[in-house]
Design a protein around this motif. Sequence first.
Motif: not given
Ligand SMILES: [Zn+2]
Length: 103
Positions: A23-28, A96-101
């Motif tokens: 996961p990234c920071y935004h995921c969390l 659904a994370c916009g950063i990861c995708s």
């Molecule tokens: Zn993410």
Amino acid sequence: MSGAAIRFDGQVAVFDARDDDAPCYHCLFGEGDDFEETRCAIMGVFAPLTGVVGALQAMEATKLLIGAGETLNGRLLLLDAKKSEWRTVRVKKDPACGICSSS
Ligand SMILES: [Zn+2]
């Protein structure tokens, strides 16, 4: 590497972008805003806790650099300084994370 401390609560997490499943920071934490900073300014922080969190961040960073052991990648380490209790929470990548995708 993420670390935070407020009042008697500390947390440390590692987000290893080399790991496709991580996961990234935004995921969390989702969208960032000024909420956390405002709370810190008003609520204060138990000073020794910042040292503990900082030392943990240095430890995790060093482990990443030398490739030793298992880092906190994909986990959130929580410290309750009042009870002197540690907890670890697994963090999964948010589909659904916009950063990861976007990467
Ligand atoms: Zn993410």
